[in-house]
Design a protein around this motif. Structure first.
Motif, PDB file in Angstrom:
ATOM      1  N   PHE A   1      43.355  39.502  43.471  1.00 35.92           N
ATOM      2  CA  PHE A   1      43.801  39.152  42.137  1.00 35.92           C
ATOM      3  C   PHE A   1      42.826  39.806  41.167  1.00 35.92           C
ATOM      4  O   PHE A   1      41.615  39.597  41.255  1.00 35.92           O
ATOM      5  CB  PHE A   1      43.849  37.630  41.963  1.00 35.92           C
ATOM      6  N   TRP A   2      43.362  40.625  40.271  1.00 37.49           N
ATOM      7  CA  TRP A   2      42.575  41.513  39.427  1.00 37.49           C
ATOM      8  C   TRP A   2      42.819  41.172  37.963  1.00 37.49           C
ATOM      9  O   TRP A   2      43.966  41.078  37.517  1.00 37.49           O
ATOM     10  CB  TRP A   2      43.022  42.945  39.714  1.00 37.49           C
ATOM     11  N   GLN A   3      41.739  40.985  37.222  1.00 40.50           N
ATOM     12  CA  GLN A   3      41.845  40.755  35.784  1.00 40.50           C
ATOM     13  C   GLN A   3      40.653  41.433  35.123  1.00 40.50           C
ATOM     14  O   GLN A   3      39.564  40.871  35.073  1.00 40.50           O
ATOM     15  CB  GLN A   3      41.877  39.261  35.474  1.00 40.50           C
ATOM     16  N   LYS A   4      40.853  42.656  34.684  1.00 37.25           N
ATOM     17  CA  LYS A   4      39.822  43.550  34.155  1.00 37.25           C
ATOM     18  C   LYS A   4      38.900  44.050  35.264  1.00 37.25           C
ATOM     19  O   LYS A   4      38.335  45.115  35.178  1.00 37.25           O
ATOM     20  CB  LYS A   4      38.999  42.915  33.048  1.00 37.25           C
ATOM     21  N   LYS A   5      38.704  43.233  36.267  1.00 36.26           N
ATOM     22  CA  LYS A   5      37.974  43.595  37.482  1.00 36.26           C
ATOM     23  C   LYS A   5      38.386  42.623  38.574  1.00 36.26           C
ATOM     24  O   LYS A   5      39.224  41.755  38.359  1.00 36.26           O
ATOM     25  CB  LYS A   5      36.464  43.614  37.250  1.00 36.26           C
ATOM     26  N   ASN A   6      37.793  42.765  39.726  1.00 37.63           N
ATOM     27  CA  ASN A   6      38.144  41.907  40.851  1.00 37.63           C
ATOM     28  C   ASN A   6      37.853  40.448  40.501  1.00 37.63           C
ATOM     29  O   ASN A   6      36.715  40.080  40.257  1.00 37.63           O
ATOM     30  CB  ASN A   6      37.337  42.341  42.081  1.00 37.63           C
ATOM     31  N   LEU A   7      38.902  39.646  40.479  1.00 43.17           N
ATOM     32  CA  LEU A   7      38.767  38.226  40.173  1.00 43.17           C
ATOM     33  C   LEU A   7      38.422  37.465  41.454  1.00 43.17           C
ATOM     34  O   LEU A   7      37.350  36.880  41.566  1.00 43.17           O
ATOM     35  CB  LEU A   7      40.073  37.731  39.558  1.00 43.17           C
ATOM     36  N   VAL A   8      39.328  37.489  42.428  1.00 43.84           N
ATOM     37  CA  VAL A   8      39.099  36.885  43.741  1.00 43.84           C
ATOM     38  C   VAL A   8      39.921  37.638  44.784  1.00 43.84           C
ATOM     39  O   VAL A   8      40.928  38.267  44.467  1.00 43.84           O
ATOM     40  CB  VAL A   8      39.472  35.377  43.803  1.00 43.84           C
ATOM     41  N   GLN A   9      39.469  37.539  46.016  1.00 39.05           N
ATOM     42  CA  GLN A   9      40.200  38.074  47.160  1.00 39.05           C
ATOM     43  C   GLN A   9      40.263  36.981  48.218  1.00 39.05           C
ATOM     44  O   GLN A   9      39.478  36.035  48.191  1.00 39.05           O
ATOM     45  CB  GLN A   9      39.495  39.300  47.743  1.00 39.05           C
ATOM     46  N   LEU A  10      41.175  37.145  49.165  1.00 35.69           N
ATOM     47  CA  LEU A  10      41.226  36.224  50.287  1.00 35.69           C
ATOM     48  C   LEU A  10      41.675  36.973  51.528  1.00 35.69           C
ATOM     49  O   LEU A  10      42.245  38.061  51.436  1.00 35.69           O
ATOM     50  CB  LEU A  10      42.157  35.031  50.008  1.00 35.69           C
ATOM     51  N   ALA A  11      41.387  36.385  52.673  1.00 36.05           N
ATOM     52  CA  ALA A  11      41.767  37.000  53.945  1.00 36.05           C
ATOM     53  C   ALA A  11      41.929  35.915  55.000  1.00 36.05           C
ATOM     54  O   ALA A  11      41.168  34.951  55.041  1.00 36.05           O
ATOM     55  CB  ALA A  11      40.711  38.004  54.397  1.00 36.05           C
ATOM     56  N   ALA A  12      42.941  36.099  55.833  1.00 42.54           N
ATOM     57  CA  ALA A  12      43.198  35.162  56.919  1.00 42.54           C
ATOM     58  C   ALA A  12      42.396  35.571  58.144  1.00 42.54           C
ATOM     59  O   ALA A  12      42.305  36.755  58.478  1.00 42.54           O
ATOM     60  CB  ALA A  12      44.682  35.150  57.257  1.00 42.54           C
ATOM     61  N   HIS A  13      41.802  34.588  58.789  1.00 40.93           N
ATOM     62  CA  HIS A  13      41.065  34.797  60.034  1.00 40.93           C
ATOM     63  C   HIS A  13      41.579  33.768  61.049  1.00 40.93           C
ATOM     64  O   HIS A  13      42.376  32.893  60.705  1.00 40.93           O
ATOM     65  CB  HIS A  13      39.565  34.635  59.791  1.00 40.93           C
ATOM     66  N   LYS A  14      41.117  33.861  62.266  1.00 43.84           N
ATOM     67  CA  LYS A  14      41.617  32.952  63.321  1.00 43.84           C
ATOM     68  C   LYS A  14      41.378  31.484  63.006  1.00 43.84           C
ATOM     69  O   LYS A  14      42.239  30.646  63.241  1.00 43.84           O
ATOM     70  CB  LYS A  14      40.963  33.282  64.663  1.00 43.84           C
ATOM     71  N   SER A  15      40.215  31.156  62.472  1.00 43.23           N
ATOM     72  CA  SER A  15      39.882  29.748  62.271  1.00 43.23           C
ATOM     73  C   SER A  15      39.649  29.359  60.815  1.00 43.23           C
ATOM     74  O   SER A  15      39.362  28.208  60.524  1.00 43.23           O
ATOM     75  CB  SER A  15      38.638  29.391  63.085  1.00 43.23           C
ATOM     76  N   HIS A  16      39.752  30.319  59.904  1.00 40.47           N
ATOM     77  CA  HIS A  16      39.504  29.998  58.502  1.00 40.47           C
ATOM     78  C   HIS A  16      40.194  30.997  57.575  1.00 40.47           C
ATOM     79  O   HIS A  16      40.660  32.040  58.017  1.00 40.47           O
ATOM     80  CB  HIS A  16      38.002  29.973  58.210  1.00 40.47           C
ATOM     81  N   ILE A  17      40.217  30.640  56.293  1.00 36.57           N
ATOM     82  CA  ILE A  17      40.624  31.555  55.234  1.00 36.57           C
ATOM     83  C   ILE A  17      39.341  31.951  54.520  1.00 36.57           C
ATOM     84  O   ILE A  17      38.588  31.089  54.055  1.00 36.57           O
ATOM     85  CB  ILE A  17      41.592  30.895  54.219  1.00 36.57           C
ATOM     86  N   GLY A  18      39.082  33.234  54.455  1.00 34.63           N
ATOM     87  CA  GLY A  18      37.955  33.727  53.686  1.00 34.63           C
ATOM     88  C   GLY A  18      38.382  33.842  52.238  1.00 34.63           C
ATOM     89  O   GLY A  18      39.400  34.468  51.928  1.00 34.63           O
ATOM     90  N   PHE A  19      37.631  33.227  51.348  1.00 33.85           N
ATOM     91  CA  PHE A  19      37.909  33.261  49.914  1.00 33.85           C
ATOM     92  C   PHE A  19      36.713  33.921  49.262  1.00 33.85           C
ATOM     93  O   PHE A  19      35.575  33.490  49.455  1.00 33.85           O
ATOM     94  CB  PHE A  19      38.118  31.826  49.410  1.00 33.85           C
TER      95      PHE A  19
END
Length: 135
Positions: free
Chosen positions: A66-84
Motif C-alpha cells: 500500500f503506497w501513499q507518496k512512499k511505501n506505507l505498509v506491506q504484508l506477506a503470507a507465511h506458513k505460520s504467520h502474516i508478516g506485516f
C-alpha cells in the motif's frame, strides 16, 4: 529435487512454497495463498484500505504493498504467520502494543493461530499516513 506440477520449476524441498506466476494485483497474490489464509489476508487488506483510503495498491518485492507518496505498509503470507511491514519507526512507536508478537526490523509477525488485531493494524496504518503527510 521436487518439481512443481503447475510451473515445472525445480526445488530442493518437497512442496516448496513459491509463486508459479508473479502476481500483478493484491487479489491475485491472495488467491495464490492457501485457502485457510485467504480470509485473513482479505480482512487485513480491508482494514488497511479503511485506514488509508488514498493509498495505491500494488505488488512490490512480490508482496502486497500500500503506497501513499512512499511505501506505507506491506504484508506477506507465511506458513505460520502474516508478516506485516510498517517500517522500523512504527515498530518502535507501537512497541508497548506489540509485546504479544514477534517483531524485528520493521516487521510484525501476526500468528495465524491467533485472532488478528484489526484495531492495532488500523492504528499503525493511520500513524504511518500521518507521518507520511507530515502531521
Amino acid at each position: 529435487m521436487w518439481q512443481c506440477p503447475k510451473c515445472n520449476r525445480e526445488f530442493k524441498n518437497t512442496n516448496q512454497s513459491h509463486f508459479c506466476v508473479k502476481p500483478e494485483t493484491i487479489d491475485q497474490y491472495i488467491s495464490a495463498q492457501v485457502e485457510e489464509t485467504q480470509p485473513i489476508l482479505y480482512k487485513i487488506c480491508e482494514t488497511i484500505r479503511n485506514a488509508a483510503p488514498e493509498a495505491v495498491e500494488k505488488i512490490s518485492c512480490h508482496m502486497p504493498t500500500f503506497w501513499q507518496k512512499k511505501n506505507l505498509v506491506q504484508l506477506a503470507a507465511h506458513k505460520s504467520h502474516i508478516g506485516f511491514y510498517p517500517g522500523d519507526e512504527a515498530v518502535v512507536a507501537f512497541a508497548e502494543h506489540l509485546t504479544d508478537y514477534e517483531t524485528n526490523k520493521g516487521c510484525i509477525r501476526f500468528p495465524l493461530d491467533q485472532p488478528i488485531d484489526d484495531r492495532l493494524i488500523a492504528d499503525i496504518v493511520q500513524w504511518r499516513v500521518e507521518r507520511i503527510n507530515g502531521k
